[in-house]
Write a protein that holds these residues in place. Structure first.
Motif, mmCIF file in Angstrom:
data_model
loop_
_atom_site.group_PDB
_atom_site.id
_atom_site.type_symbol
_atom_site.label_atom_id
_atom_site.label_comp_id
_atom_site.label_asym_id
_atom_site.label_seq_id
_atom_site.Cartn_x
_atom_site.Cartn_y
_atom_site.Cartn_z
ATOM 1 N N UNK A 8 11.213 -5.888 1.555
ATOM 2 C CA UNK A 8 10.238 -5.948 2.659
ATOM 3 C C UNK A 8 9.356 -4.709 2.678
ATOM 4 N N UNK A 9 9.954 -3.539 2.468
ATOM 5 C CA UNK A 9 9.158 -2.313 2.452
ATOM 6 C C UNK A 9 8.182 -2.308 1.282
ATOM 7 N N UNK A 10 8.680 -2.662 0.093
ATOM 8 C CA UNK A 10 7.810 -2.646 -1.079
ATOM 9 C C UNK A 10 6.642 -3.610 -0.893
ATOM 10 N N UNK A 11 6.901 -4.757 -0.278
ATOM 11 C CA UNK A 11 5.815 -5.704 -0.025
ATOM 12 C C UNK A 11 4.780 -5.103 0.920
ATOM 13 N N UNK A 12 5.228 -4.447 1.986
ATOM 14 C CA UNK A 12 4.281 -3.806 2.919
ATOM 15 C C UNK A 12 3.509 -2.693 2.215
ATOM 16 N N UNK A 13 4.211 -1.921 1.421
ATOM 17 C CA UNK A 13 3.602 -0.810 0.678
ATOM 18 C C UNK A 13 2.524 -1.324 -0.278
ATOM 19 N N UNK A 14 2.866 -2.336 -1.069
ATOM 20 C CA UNK A 14 1.907 -2.877 -2.029
ATOM 21 C C UNK A 14 0.744 -3.566 -1.325
ATOM 22 N N UNK A 15 1.017 -4.164 -0.182
ATOM 23 C CA UNK A 15 -0.072 -4.795 0.569
ATOM 24 C C UNK A 15 -1.045 -3.718 1.067
ATOM 25 N N UNK A 16 -0.519 -2.573 1.465
ATOM 26 C CA UNK A 16 -1.352 -1.458 1.914
ATOM 27 C C UNK A 16 -2.236 -0.945 0.770
ATOM 28 N N UNK A 17 -1.755 -1.053 -0.459
ATOM 29 C CA UNK A 17 -2.489 -0.560 -1.636
ATOM 30 C C UNK A 17 -3.076 -1.718 -2.461
ATOM 31 N N UNK A 18 -3.263 -2.860 -1.856
ATOM 32 C CA UNK A 18 -3.665 -4.066 -2.574
ATOM 33 C C UNK A 18 -4.970 -3.889 -3.341
ATOM 34 N N UNK A 19 -5.913 -3.155 -2.782
ATOM 35 C CA UNK A 19 -7.201 -2.959 -3.455
ATOM 36 C C UNK A 19 -7.042 -2.225 -4.770
ATOM 37 N N UNK A 20 -6.014 -1.416 -4.893
ATOM 38 C CA UNK A 20 -5.769 -0.699 -6.150
ATOM 39 C C UNK A 20 -5.167 -1.629 -7.201
ATOM 40 N N UNK A 21 -4.503 -2.668 -6.747
ATOM 41 C CA UNK A 21 -3.956 -3.665 -7.676
ATOM 42 C C UNK A 21 -5.057 -4.588 -8.169
ATOM 43 N N UNK A 22 -5.875 -5.065 -7.250
ATOM 44 C CA UNK A 22 -6.989 -5.953 -7.585
ATOM 45 C C UNK A 22 -7.963 -5.950 -6.411
ATOM 46 N N UNK A 23 -9.169 -5.422 -6.596
ATOM 47 C CA UNK A 23 -10.144 -5.360 -5.493
ATOM 48 C C UNK A 23 -10.476 -6.731 -4.909
ATOM 49 N N UNK A 24 -10.254 -7.810 -5.678
ATOM 50 C CA UNK A 24 -10.564 -9.150 -5.201
ATOM 51 C C UNK A 24 -9.372 -9.833 -4.535
ATOM 52 N N UNK A 25 -8.203 -9.227 -4.608
ATOM 53 C CA UNK A 25 -6.990 -9.851 -4.071
ATOM 54 C C UNK A 25 -7.006 -9.823 -2.548
ATOM 55 N N UNK A 26 -6.377 -10.832 -1.950
ATOM 56 C CA UNK A 26 -6.323 -10.934 -0.488
ATOM 57 C C UNK A 26 -4.907 -10.818 0.065
#
Length: 357
Positions: A8-26
């Protein structure tokens, strides 16, 4: 305190940094987080899930690297390790893609900085590489050439343009490569050395005395390389991994650290492959001459590199009440071997005493 093993934490963390994973990701979902067993100096974790882009969910896997709770065995800063991947992101050298370095206290898992990079599918194992059966000669030579091709990309990269002069010590000239590497390692050691070492002092004196001056080019060097250090798929290296000992210097430094990737193959009295053939192949690819004498020198210099990380481990053992076994092992057993390596250089030409190590 949020832990890296908590999905759950990792999901929240990655969601916070989602633009760094893919600027087009939602959006992103994390399905699993597990610690990988390979590696000694730092922790490596895998996080797998799916990323939503334009309404389509696509499987993605990520790698998270961080120091152990007790620190890192190797003194190379975690930030520097991340920076290597960051600087190589747009180069021809195949690597995992650096996504972000996390040092925001709110998002550091277990209150420790970490960095995230993409996962590259493949395998580090080449089951055939050590098989001496004649049936495997061609595939072993092909794999050796593939590895040399990728080293050629590393050594011919525009290290100045990529920005490696900002994170590594830069030799004053090609002739300064060996001495610059020694100076850089001693400068690191000075930050944590807690006791003198006669073997180190005498070994370094000898290494400086016989340091080669005939290096033709300053290149980006990977450090530890070869079997077990790269990611392979369908006979090709798809990611050069493990850049902990990367430096600017003599490409012979890398040849001294190749693991199993230059097999000696002779059939019916005829040489098919080995170090001379590999060096000729590499020269044809790069125009850079690497001599056996320089390779032997950097094999001897590895004693200094080994002393550096084992003494770093020992320094952390000294300040901890219950240090991890991996730190104790590096500090004691591997530390002893580093001093044996250094002592073996006394009064001998480089490379002539390695049988005693």
């Amino acid at each position: 305190m949020a832990q890296l093993g908590e999905i759950d934490f990792v999901e929240r963390w990655f969601r916070e940094r989602l633009a760094k994973i893919d600027p087009q990701a939602t959006d992103i979902r994390i399905d699993s987080v597990e610690r990988l067993s390979r590696g000694v100096s730092r922790e490596t974790w895998s996080a797998a899930g799916t990323v939503c882009t334009a309404g389509v969910w696509t499987p993605r896997q990520f790698i998270v690297r961080r120091d152990h709770a007790s620190g890192s065995v190797i003194p190379t800063p975690l930030q520097t390790e991340y920076d290597v991947y960051r600087l190589l992101r747009d180069s021809e050298i195949p690597t995992s893609t650096a996504l972000w370095f996390e040092d925001d206290a709110e998002w550091c898992p277990d209150a420790r900085p970490a960095y995230v990079r993409s996962h590259v599918s493949g395998d580090w194992r080449l089951p055939f590489i050590g098989n001496t059966d004649e049936a495997y000669d061609d595939v072993r030579i092909a794999a050796s050439k593939e590895h040399l091709d990728k080293l050629a990309l590393v050594h011919t990269a525009d290290w100045k343009g990529l920005g490696f002069g900002d994170i590594f010590a830069v030799p004053a000239s090609p002739a300064d490569c060996a001495e610059n590497l020694i100076r850089a390692n001693l400068a690191q050691l000075a930050q944590f050395q807690f006791e003198p070492s006669p073997a180190l002092a005498e070994g370094v004196a000898r290494l400086l005395q016989v340091a080669p001056k005939d290096c033709p080019h300053i290149t980006l060097c990977k450090g530890t390389n070869g079997h077990g250090e790269e990611v392979w798929s369908d006979g090709r290296i798809v990611a050069m991994s493990d850049w902990e000992l990367a430096a600017l210097g003599d490409p012979a430094y890398d040849f001294a650290q190749i693991q199993e990737m230059i097999p000696e193959i002779e059939r019916h009295g005829r040489r098919l492959w080995g170090l001379p053939e590999a060096l000729a192949y590499y020269h044809a690819r790069t125009g850079i001459e690497v001599t056996v004498e320089r390779i032997d020198y950097y094999r001897d210099l590895y004693g200094l590199l080994q002393f550096l990380y084992t003494h770093h481990a020992a320094a952390q053992v000294r300040r901890q009440q219950r240090p991890p076994l991996r730190f104790v092992w590096n500090a004691a057993e591997i530390g002893f071997h580093s001093e044996v390596r250094l002592a073996a250089t006394f009064g001998s030409a480089p490379g002539k005493v390695r049988s005693s190590q």
